[in-house]
Design a protein around this motif. Structure first.
Motif, PDB file in Angstrom:
ATOM      1  N   SER A 254      11.551   4.067   8.002  1.00  0.00           N
ATOM      2  CA  SER A 254      12.001   3.396   6.646  1.00  0.00           C
ATOM      3  C   SER A 254      13.145   2.588   7.075  1.00  0.00           C
ATOM      4  O   SER A 254      14.122   2.812   7.447  1.00  0.00           O
ATOM      5  CB  SER A 254      12.161   4.569   5.517  1.00  0.00           C
ATOM      6  N   MET A 255      13.050   1.261   6.106  1.00  0.00           N
ATOM      7  CA  MET A 255      14.236   0.312   6.100  1.00  0.00           C
ATOM      8  C   MET A 255      15.107   0.746   5.119  1.00  0.00           C
ATOM      9  O   MET A 255      16.281   0.608   5.440  1.00  0.00           O
ATOM     10  CB  MET A 255      13.896  -1.062   6.070  1.00  0.00           C
ATOM     11  N   TYR A 256      14.615   0.649   3.867  1.00  0.00           N
ATOM     12  CA  TYR A 256      15.594   0.693   2.645  1.00  0.00           C
ATOM     13  C   TYR A 256      15.437   2.207   2.035  1.00  0.00           C
ATOM     14  O   TYR A 256      15.888   2.248   0.635  1.00  0.00           O
ATOM     15  CB  TYR A 256      15.242  -0.503   2.003  1.00  0.00           C
ATOM     16  N   GLY A 257      14.810   3.072   2.573  1.00  0.00           N
ATOM     17  CA  GLY A 257      14.729   4.302   1.931  1.00  0.00           C
ATOM     18  C   GLY A 257      13.537   4.690   0.986  1.00  0.00           C
ATOM     19  O   GLY A 257      13.300   5.902   0.558  1.00  0.00           O
ATOM     20  N   ASN A 258      12.738   3.702   0.754  1.00  0.00           N
ATOM     21  CA  ASN A 258      11.852   4.052  -0.276  1.00  0.00           C
ATOM     22  C   ASN A 258      10.640   5.050   0.418  1.00  0.00           C
ATOM     23  O   ASN A 258      10.135   5.961  -0.224  1.00  0.00           O
ATOM     24  CB  ASN A 258      10.926   2.753  -0.902  1.00  0.00           C
ATOM     25  N   THR A 306       5.151  -1.776   4.780  1.00  0.00           N
ATOM     26  CA  THR A 306       4.442  -2.760   5.508  1.00  0.00           C
ATOM     27  C   THR A 306       5.492  -3.615   5.997  1.00  0.00           C
ATOM     28  O   THR A 306       6.425  -3.945   5.227  1.00  0.00           O
ATOM     29  CB  THR A 306       3.634  -3.443   4.560  1.00  0.00           C
ATOM     30  N   TYR A 307       5.222  -4.265   7.185  1.00  0.00           N
ATOM     31  CA  TYR A 307       6.340  -5.216   8.048  1.00  0.00           C
ATOM     32  C   TYR A 307       5.597  -6.295   8.408  1.00  0.00           C
ATOM     33  O   TYR A 307       4.785  -5.934   9.412  1.00  0.00           O
ATOM     34  CB  TYR A 307       7.067  -4.397   8.857  1.00  0.00           C
ATOM     35  N   ASN A 308       5.721  -7.500   8.135  1.00  0.00           N
ATOM     36  CA  ASN A 308       4.963  -8.701   8.403  1.00  0.00           C
ATOM     37  C   ASN A 308       3.221  -8.476   8.297  1.00  0.00           C
ATOM     38  O   ASN A 308       2.731  -8.479   9.466  1.00  0.00           O
ATOM     39  CB  ASN A 308       5.332  -9.067   9.694  1.00  0.00           C
ATOM     40  N   SER A 309       2.956  -7.921   7.394  1.00  0.00           N
ATOM     41  CA  SER A 309       1.577  -7.483   6.955  1.00  0.00           C
ATOM     42  C   SER A 309       1.179  -6.416   8.249  1.00  0.00           C
ATOM     43  O   SER A 309      -0.305  -6.267   8.625  1.00  0.00           O
ATOM     44  CB  SER A 309       0.599  -8.770   7.694  1.00  0.00           C
ATOM     45  N   TYR A 338       5.572  -1.150   0.030  1.00  0.00           N
ATOM     46  CA  TYR A 338       5.577  -2.390   0.175  1.00  0.00           C
ATOM     47  C   TYR A 338       6.064  -3.182  -0.990  1.00  0.00           C
ATOM     48  O   TYR A 338       6.483  -2.812  -1.825  1.00  0.00           O
ATOM     49  CB  TYR A 338       3.830  -3.142   0.472  1.00  0.00           C
ATOM     50  N   THR A 339       6.042  -4.603  -0.834  1.00  0.00           N
ATOM     51  CA  THR A 339       6.795  -5.352  -2.018  1.00  0.00           C
ATOM     52  C   THR A 339       5.727  -6.492  -2.571  1.00  0.00           C
ATOM     53  O   THR A 339       5.592  -6.307  -3.623  1.00  0.00           O
ATOM     54  CB  THR A 339       8.196  -6.212  -1.376  1.00  0.00           C
ATOM     55  N   TRP A 340       5.100  -7.206  -1.777  1.00  0.00           N
ATOM     56  CA  TRP A 340       4.128  -7.981  -2.106  1.00  0.00           C
ATOM     57  C   TRP A 340       2.614  -8.032  -1.740  1.00  0.00           C
ATOM     58  O   TRP A 340       1.760  -8.305  -2.391  1.00  0.00           O
ATOM     59  CB  TRP A 340       4.648  -9.608  -1.895  1.00  0.00           C
ATOM     60  N   ALA A 341       2.277  -7.497  -0.933  1.00  0.00           N
ATOM     61  CA  ALA A 341       0.763  -6.984  -0.131  1.00  0.00           C
ATOM     62  C   ALA A 341       0.987  -5.924   0.713  1.00  0.00           C
ATOM     63  O   ALA A 341       1.200  -5.868   1.892  1.00  0.00           O
ATOM     64  CB  ALA A 341       0.262  -8.340   0.487  1.00  0.00           C
ATOM     65  N   GLY A 342       0.741  -4.918   0.182  1.00  0.00           N
ATOM     66  CA  GLY A 342       0.767  -3.854   1.081  1.00  0.00           C
ATOM     67  C   GLY A 342      -0.393  -3.681   2.215  1.00  0.00           C
ATOM     68  O   GLY A 342      -1.582  -3.793   1.851  1.00  0.00           O
ATOM     69  N   GLN A 368       7.266  -1.384  -3.935  1.00  0.00           N
ATOM     70  CA  GLN A 368       8.680  -1.292  -4.237  1.00  0.00           C
ATOM     71  C   GLN A 368       8.987   0.317  -4.251  1.00  0.00           C
ATOM     72  O   GLN A 368       8.758   0.911  -3.478  1.00  0.00           O
ATOM     73  CB  GLN A 368       9.276  -2.070  -5.399  1.00  0.00           C
TER      74      GLN A 368
END
Ligand SMILES: Cc1cc2nc3c(=O)[nH]c(=O)nc-3n(C[C@H](O)[C@H](O)[C@H](O)COP(=O)(O)O)c2cc1C
Ligand SMILES: [Fe+2]
Ligand SMILES: [Fe+2]
Length: 381
Positions: A254-258, A306-309, A338-342, A368
């Motif tokens: 996890s990058m930001y904890g979500n 998700t990281y760069n799809s 994810y933020t825009w496309a999981g 998110q």
């Protein structure tokens, strides 16, 4: 201390300095490189030790051998943690005859430049040391290298098993009076990470050896097993059949904890239900611990944003590690933010299905932030 029986001596060494075994696996409890002397009319040395221990090792061998010369060096396995000192041993005892498999011969030449006074054994061959001491050789290919053999000393019902039944963790006190429980976790981590891919060859070796009467196993790492040998064999048998016990191995990155919040919520819910579990943060912990628990438990819950799809890299690497070990017979659950496309959950599921894992559900891909309303876990019972 080093006496195992009248005719077997332990001459292994403990390594408490190495940080990463094979430059991959952390050693919080160290590791031992085991070697043994067997005394008949003639004397045999079984395997050697890591390069860093030349002086300590040779001093130990000389102290135990006393005024006996060493006639044979049995090379069960050529990985350098056991074979590094072959050349040094030959320098000390120039007449020593190396006894090994045909597959080890080019390895001995390639690593050490030694080509003479080598005896190639075939499956089932016996080396008679005199005074009733015989050593019989059985091949154990791909446990976990191709040249591996094990050596059976019938009169003492002792198997010198190379890396099979080995474990991380140094050996303190009497090498044959250690408690299995103190080593169970590190044995699982050793097996899962180093031998894990070779379940089928391990099963074949166990089957082959089942005809022998074995009361003692002298492996190349960790204690000599006698009283609790049954437990050790049972653990290796279970792991090499890829049988998991009830419980969940939760892994996440996890990058930001979500995604981390979701992983921790899952852990809390399993705790409430009394389902055994372990939780591993792949961003802060060496992945060998997660691999060990993936082998231990029958269910894997993997969380990746998700990281760069793609699947967040540390988790993708963990899944690759399961693929590399051909792990089987697991249930699987994927989750991640994810933020825009999981994409991560779908991609994890695809890879799990290729491994033949059973998906517990379609997984939970959430946009998110984490909330218990967004992330509903399936039943893990
Ligand atoms: C370098 C980078 C690449 C990302 N790529 C994607 C993407 O391809 N699709 C997407 O939906 N979100 C993407 N995200 C957004 C993360 O998936 C999102 O921030 C998520 O909430 C992070 O989960 P975490 O808090 O568990 O780290 C990306 C984020 C970063 C930093
Ligand atoms: Fe090895
Ligand atoms: Fe080894």
């Amino acid at each position: 201390m080093n006496r195992i029986t009248e005719t077997i001596r332990y001459v292994g060494v403990n390594d408490t300095s190495k940080v990463l075994f094979e430059s991959l696996w952390p050693l919080p409890k160290g590791v031992s490189y085991n070697s043994y002397l067997v005394f008949g009319q003639k004397t045999a040395l079984v395997d050697t030790a890591d390069a860093a221990f030349a002086e300590e090792y040779l001093a130990k061998v000389k102290a135990e051998a006393g005024d006996r010369t060493i006639d044979y060096l049995i090379v069960n396995h050529m990985e350098p943690d056991h074979s590094a000192l072959l050349g040094r041993v030959r320098e000390e005892w120039p007449q020593i005859r190396i006894v090994t498999t045909a597959k080890a011969v080019p390895m001995i030449a390639g690593y050490h430049g030694l080509t003479d006074n080598i005896e190639i054994v075939k499956e089932g061959d016996v080396l008679d040391l005199g005074r009733g001491v015989t050593l019989q050789f059985f091949f154990a290919p791909m446990v976990h290298w191709p040249e591996v053999m094990v050596t059976y000393y019938a009169a003492e019902k002792t198997l010198f098993s190379a890396d099979a039944f080995g474990t991380f963790g140094v050996v303190e006190g009497k090498v044959n009076a250690c408690k299995f429980e103190d080593y169970r976790e590190e044995m699982t981590r050793y097996y899962a990470n180093i031998v894990g891919k070779f379940g089928a060859p391990v099963q074949a070796a166990l089957k082959k050896l089942s005809g022998l009467e074995i009361a003692r196993v002298c492996s190349t790492h960790g204690p000599v097993w006698e009283d609790e040998l049954g437990d050790v064999i049972a653990l290796y048998d279970k792991l090499s059949k890829y049988e998991g016990e009830r419980g969940v191995c939760i892994v996440y990155g996890s990058m930001y904890g979500n995604t981390e919040k979701a992983a921790k919520a899952l852990a809390a819910s399993l705790e409430r239900k009394g389902v055994p579990f372990a939780i591993h943060n792949l961003c802060t912990e060496n992945y060998s611990y997660a691999i060990a628990d993936a082998f231990k438990y029958d269910t894997i819950a993997a969380g990746a944003p998700t990281y760069n799809s793609e699947i967040f890299p540390p988790v993708a690497y963990f899944i690759s590690s399961l693929e590399a070990r051909c792990l089987k017979n697991r249930r699987f659950f994927a989750f991640g933010s994810y933020t825009w496309a999981g994409m991560s959950v779908r991609k994890m599921n695809e890879r799990a299905q290729k491994l033949g894992f059973e998906l517990i559900s379609e997984g939970v891909s959430f946009a998110q932030g984490y909330s218990p309303e967004k992330v509903i876990f399936p039943d893990f019972e």
